[in-house]
Design a protein around this motif. Structure first.
Motif, mmCIF file in Angstrom:
data_model
loop_
_atom_site.group_PDB
_atom_site.id
_atom_site.type_symbol
_atom_site.label_atom_id
_atom_site.label_comp_id
_atom_site.label_asym_id
_atom_site.label_seq_id
_atom_site.Cartn_x
_atom_site.Cartn_y
_atom_site.Cartn_z
ATOM 1 N N VAL A 35 0.842 -1.206 0.000
ATOM 2 C CA VAL A 35 0.000 0.000 0.000
ATOM 3 C C VAL A 35 0.870 1.247 0.000
ATOM 4 N N SER A 36 1.954 1.207 0.786
ATOM 5 C CA SER A 36 2.890 2.323 0.810
ATOM 6 C C SER A 36 3.493 2.572 -0.572
ATOM 7 N N GLY A 37 3.850 1.475 -1.267
ATOM 8 C CA GLY A 37 4.379 1.617 -2.627
ATOM 9 C C GLY A 37 3.358 2.188 -3.589
ATOM 10 N N LEU A 38 2.103 1.769 -3.467
ATOM 11 C CA LEU A 38 1.031 2.312 -4.311
ATOM 12 C C LEU A 38 0.855 3.800 -4.071
ATOM 13 N N ILE A 39 0.906 4.194 -2.803
ATOM 14 C CA ILE A 39 0.771 5.614 -2.468
ATOM 15 C C ILE A 39 1.923 6.408 -3.074
ATOM 16 N N GLU A 40 3.142 5.856 -2.958
ATOM 17 C CA GLU A 40 4.318 6.561 -3.463
ATOM 18 C C GLU A 40 4.233 6.777 -4.967
ATOM 19 N N VAL A 41 3.774 5.774 -5.712
ATOM 20 C CA VAL A 41 3.814 5.838 -7.178
ATOM 21 C C VAL A 41 2.602 6.570 -7.751
ATOM 22 N N TYR A 42 1.429 6.323 -7.194
ATOM 23 C CA TYR A 42 0.197 6.786 -7.840
ATOM 24 C C TYR A 42 -0.432 8.031 -7.205
ATOM 25 N N ILE A 43 -0.060 8.354 -5.981
ATOM 26 C CA ILE A 43 -0.703 9.482 -5.305
ATOM 27 C C ILE A 43 0.276 10.637 -5.170
ATOM 28 N N THR A 44 -0.087 11.760 -5.742
ATOM 29 C CA THR A 44 0.723 12.967 -5.648
ATOM 30 C C THR A 44 0.165 13.856 -4.537
ATOM 31 N N PRO A 45 0.973 14.801 -4.035
ATOM 32 C CA PRO A 45 0.451 15.719 -3.017
ATOM 33 C C PRO A 45 -0.799 16.469 -3.466
ATOM 34 N N ASP A 46 -0.868 16.808 -4.758
ATOM 35 C CA ASP A 46 -2.056 17.512 -5.257
ATOM 36 C C ASP A 46 -3.314 16.655 -5.111
ATOM 37 N N LYS A 47 -3.190 15.364 -5.397
ATOM 38 C CA LYS A 47 -4.338 14.460 -5.247
ATOM 39 C C LYS A 47 -4.756 14.347 -3.788
ATOM 40 N N VAL A 48 -3.785 14.310 -2.907
ATOM 41 C CA VAL A 48 -4.082 14.209 -1.483
ATOM 42 C C VAL A 48 -4.867 15.428 -1.018
ATOM 43 N N TYR A 49 -4.385 16.610 -1.378
ATOM 44 C CA TYR A 49 -5.052 17.829 -0.958
ATOM 45 C C TYR A 49 -6.463 17.924 -1.538
ATOM 46 N N HIS A 50 -6.662 17.360 -2.717
ATOM 47 C CA HIS A 50 -7.988 17.380 -3.332
ATOM 48 C C HIS A 50 -8.975 16.520 -2.532
ATOM 49 N N LEU A 51 -8.488 15.433 -1.926
ATOM 50 C CA LEU A 51 -9.359 14.529 -1.176
ATOM 51 C C LEU A 51 -9.656 15.038 0.227
ATOM 52 N N LEU A 52 -8.729 15.787 0.820
ATOM 53 C CA LEU A 52 -8.881 16.198 2.207
ATOM 54 C C LEU A 52 -9.911 17.319 2.350
ATOM 55 N N PRO A 53 -10.658 17.326 3.452
ATOM 56 C CA PRO A 53 -11.533 18.473 3.743
ATOM 57 C C PRO A 53 -10.711 19.753 3.852
ATOM 58 N N ARG A 54 -11.377 20.876 3.700
ATOM 59 C CA ARG A 54 -10.662 22.159 3.657
ATOM 60 C C ARG A 54 -10.326 22.706 5.039
ATOM 61 N N ASN A 55 -11.102 22.343 6.075
ATOM 62 C CA ASN A 55 -10.829 22.899 7.402
ATOM 63 C C ASN A 55 -10.153 21.870 8.295
ATOM 64 N N ARG A 56 -9.534 22.366 9.340
ATOM 65 C CA ARG A 56 -8.711 21.518 10.214
ATOM 66 C C ARG A 56 -9.543 20.474 10.953
ATOM 67 N N TRP A 57 -10.702 20.873 11.460
ATOM 68 C CA TRP A 57 -11.552 19.920 12.166
ATOM 69 C C TRP A 57 -12.002 18.798 11.231
ATOM 70 N N GLY A 58 -12.346 19.168 10.006
ATOM 71 C CA GLY A 58 -12.754 18.158 9.036
ATOM 72 C C GLY A 58 -11.649 17.168 8.751
ATOM 73 N N ARG A 59 -10.414 17.650 8.690
ATOM 74 C CA ARG A 59 -9.279 16.766 8.431
ATOM 75 C C ARG A 59 -9.006 15.833 9.607
#
Length: 301
Positions: A35-59
């Motif tokens: 799973v760590s390898g999949l995250i490293e290869v296929y998930i970019t920081p931009d994709k991560v930020y797109h999935l995360l809620p915008r506010n701190r409590w939501g995250r």
């Protein structure tokens, strides 16, 4: 065979327990590394930020509850968390996931439900305890902690760009990354399992049960036992159920809640990735919250 027969029975028992823990844990470490390898290869920081809620409590709550979707054991969660942090996932999202994912996922909840005679009650109390710890850690990291929790050499790792690779080469890179992560993590797992097996053989259970005179001490004792035994979260419920008649619900609940968060093999793996100062705060907060939660459950029930 003759050479093994000449060894003391306690040594043979230690070896058998060590192998059983390793065999139980390694598949989950392997899954975590993949799973760590999949995250490293296929998930970019931009994709991560797109999935995360915008506010701190939501995250914070996102990290706390997303573990319900991942059947992950704590044996393989640390490399996944490390990779999330490298992808710039906030610590107040990653650490709650570290705490709850090995407990509130369907496999572990069903194992807990089955181990305690189809008791939805115990499974729910276990899940609520882990969620409480996760939320408090998320609040601490989100509003009071002011520095990265990764070690500098880990945090400074440069971001690889795999976007230009063909699909076949991306799959190959997943396994390259997974193998590196597996061997990097596995050495700490081996030492943790060895120590846990020694504890199980040379510290008799009858001594532990005989000195648990008060509820508070019984809770602390089973929290320590969970740390030393380093059981997989998908099997510890069956051990906990066997202790219920000797210790009662509140101590066993402490055993079930703290075990997937704090055990020898996980601390050794965390030391490879995370700062010692954060680990000490993590241990303190988890211990205090689980202790208070278990005491309250003992008073209420």
């Amino acid at each position: 065979m003759t050479a093994f027969q000449q060894l003391p029975s306690s040594v043979l028992q230690t070896g058998a327990i060590f192998l059983s823990i390793i065999i139980e844990a390694l598949p989950f470490v392997l899954i975590g590394s993949i799973v760590s390898g999949l995250i490293e290869v296929y998930i970019t920081p931009d994709k991560v930020y797109h999935l995360l809620p915008r506010n701190r409590w939501g995250r914070i709550f996102f990290g706390t509850f997303v573990g319900m979707l991942f059947p992950s054991c704590e044996c393989g969660i640390v490399p996944i968390i490390n990779r999330f942090l490298e992808k710039k996932v906030p610590s107040y999202t990653a650490v709650p996931f570290l705490v709850t994912a090995p407990v509130i996922n369907p496999i572990v909840l069903f194992a807990t439900y089955s181990a305690f005679g189809n008791s939805f009650h115990v499974a729910l109390l276990r899940a609520l305890g882990s969620i409480l710890v996760a939320v408090i850690l998320g609040i601490f990291l989100g509003f009071f902690w002011q520095e990265p929790i990764q070690k500098e050499n880990r945090f400074a790792c440069h971001e690889h760009d795999f976007s230009h690779l063909s699909p076949a080469k991306k799959v190959f890179q997943v396994f390259v990354q997974a193998i590196d992560e597996f061997f990097d993590t596995g050495r700490y797992l081996v030492f943790g399992c060895l120590f846990a097996s020694i504890i199980q053989v040379y510290v008799p259970t009858r001594i532990l049960t005989s000195i648990s005179a008060t509820p508070l001490f019984a809770i602390l004792l089973l929290m320590l036992l969970a740390f030393l035994l380093s059981l997989c979260s998908e099997a510890d419920a069956f051990i906990g159920a066997s202790l219920l008649s000797s210790f009662g619900l509140a101590p066993v609940l402490a055993f079930l809640v703290i075990g997937p968060m704090l055990d020898i093999k996980n601390i050794l793996m965390m030391k490879n990735y995370l700062k010692a100062r954060f680990i000490s705060h993590f241990i303190t907060i988890v211990t205090l919250v689980v202790l208070v939660y278990s005491l309250l459950i003992g008073v209420i029930l």
